[in-house]
Enzyme design. Structure first.
Site, mmCIF file in Angstrom:
data_model
loop_
_atom_site.group_PDB
_atom_site.id
_atom_site.type_symbol
_atom_site.label_atom_id
_atom_site.label_comp_id
_atom_site.label_asym_id
_atom_site.label_seq_id
_atom_site.Cartn_x
_atom_site.Cartn_y
_atom_site.Cartn_z
ATOM 1 N N GLY A 170 0.207 -4.054 -42.665
ATOM 2 C CA GLY A 170 1.380 -3.220 -42.891
ATOM 3 C C GLY A 170 1.165 -1.730 -42.723
ATOM 4 O O GLY A 170 1.933 -0.932 -43.250
ATOM 5 N N SER A 171 0.151 -1.332 -41.934
ATOM 6 C CA SER A 171 -0.025 0.115 -41.754
ATOM 7 C C SER A 171 1.166 0.711 -40.988
ATOM 8 O O SER A 171 1.548 1.861 -41.238
ATOM 9 C CB SER A 171 -1.349 0.428 -41.047
ATOM 10 O OG SER A 171 -1.327 0.006 -39.710
ATOM 11 N N HIS A 183 3.670 -2.620 -29.945
ATOM 12 C CA HIS A 183 2.594 -3.459 -29.396
ATOM 13 C C HIS A 183 1.411 -2.566 -29.018
ATOM 14 O O HIS A 183 1.601 -1.504 -28.410
ATOM 15 C CB HIS A 183 3.098 -4.224 -28.165
ATOM 16 C CG HIS A 183 2.038 -5.103 -27.572
ATOM 17 N ND1 HIS A 183 1.630 -6.275 -28.185
ATOM 18 C CD2 HIS A 183 1.290 -4.975 -26.450
ATOM 19 C CE1 HIS A 183 0.662 -6.822 -27.463
ATOM 20 N NE2 HIS A 183 0.448 -6.062 -26.404
ATOM 21 N N ASP A 218 6.379 -9.839 -25.610
ATOM 22 C CA ASP A 218 6.197 -8.415 -25.295
ATOM 23 C C ASP A 218 6.741 -8.049 -23.910
ATOM 24 O O ASP A 218 6.148 -7.232 -23.195
ATOM 25 C CB ASP A 218 4.698 -8.046 -25.404
ATOM 26 C CG ASP A 218 4.127 -8.388 -26.779
ATOM 27 O OD1 ASP A 218 4.805 -8.120 -27.773
ATOM 28 O OD2 ASP A 218 3.011 -8.931 -26.840
ATOM 29 N N LYS A 277 -3.417 4.867 -34.620
ATOM 30 C CA LYS A 277 -3.049 6.236 -34.997
ATOM 31 C C LYS A 277 -1.811 6.664 -34.188
ATOM 32 O O LYS A 277 -0.896 7.302 -34.711
ATOM 33 C CB LYS A 277 -4.237 7.165 -34.702
ATOM 34 C CG LYS A 277 -4.199 8.424 -35.459
ATOM 35 C CD LYS A 277 -5.536 9.139 -35.451
ATOM 36 C CE LYS A 277 -5.312 10.554 -35.902
ATOM 37 N NZ LYS A 277 -6.134 11.529 -35.247
ATOM 38 N N GLU A 319 0.367 4.535 -32.769
ATOM 39 C CA GLU A 319 1.499 3.695 -33.208
ATOM 40 C C GLU A 319 2.201 4.323 -34.403
ATOM 41 O O GLU A 319 3.440 4.353 -34.473
ATOM 42 C CB GLU A 319 1.001 2.305 -33.628
ATOM 43 C CG GLU A 319 0.465 1.448 -32.501
ATOM 44 C CD GLU A 319 0.144 0.028 -32.941
ATOM 45 O OE1 GLU A 319 0.200 -0.861 -32.101
ATOM 46 O OE2 GLU A 319 -0.174 -0.194 -34.132
#
Ligand code: GAR
Length: 203
Positions: free
Chosen positions: A11-12, A108, A144, A171, A173
């Site tokens: 869940g970042s 993605h 995707d 980072k 994303e």
């Protein structure tokens, strides 16, 4: 804009969305998090952020469609207007997409159309690309394959392993995904057929 997030893991990206969007004057807010994996870390993150957390185990449903219909109903009940797939590791069916046409976006960890599917960073390393990155795209029924909204590239550095490259990609994303959601909420992104029309550069 009322945002619902679907996630399966750590869940970042969910966290990045909440941190970026839950500020004064934001055009979007995360109303709920639905996770298909009971006990996943993202559920704790949601509770801690004060976002409603719903665990919905896909294994307890008779079919993919039955699960997706329930998922859509949960989001509709909360009047969600935009669905963000943030590390949601399941394909979504037409049963789901038809309820949110043009309103489901995914992040993605690759520069699509290269390296769709699982282990995108590993695929980039195995292929020996000089660049890797992430893509935010509208979701269709493929893996995707939906229309691309925005991308960010990172270098592949000598000595990179999968973990190092994944961290560099994530980072980006965490920056790009909220930027896209903000742009959609501000009406700066439109889908015309398969074509994404942007009023501004999203980077
Ligand atoms: C993210 O890197 C996301 O791009 C990827 O899973 C990770 C989830 O991390 N998604 C996919 O590979 C979907 N094809 P997170 O749970 O920490 O946000």
């Amino acid at each position: 804009m009322r945002v619902g997030v679907l996630a399966s893991g750590s869940g970042s990206n969910f966290q990045a969305l909440v941190d970026a969007l839950h500020v004064e004057g934001s055009p979007a807010r995360v109303l709920c998090l639905i996770c298909n994996v009971p006990g996943a870390k993202v559920l704790d993150r949601a509770r801690q952020a004060g976002v409603e957390a719903v665990a919905l185990d896909h294994k307890t449903f008779a079919s993919r469609e039955a699960f997706d219909q329930r998922l859509a109903a949960e989001l509709e009940q909360r009047e969600v207007q935009l669905v963000c797939l943030a590390g949601y590791m399941r394909l979504v069916t037409r049963a789901f997409l038809s309820r949110f046409p043009g309103r489901v976006v995914n992040v993605h960890p690759a520069l699509l159309p290269a390296f769709p599917g699982l282990h995108a960073a590993r695929q980039a390393l195995e292929y020996g690309t000089a660049l890797a990155g992430c893509t935010v795209h509208f979701v269709d029924e493929g893996t995707d394959t939906g229309p691309i909204i925005a991308q960010a590239a990172v270098p592949v550095l000598p000595g990179d392993d999968e973990a190092a490259l994944t961290a560099r990609i994530q980072k980006e994303e965490h920056r790009l995904f909220p930027a896209v959601v903000r742009a959609i909420a501000a009406g700066a992104v439109r889908l015309e057929g398969r074509k994404v029309v942007r009023r501004e550069v999203i980077a």
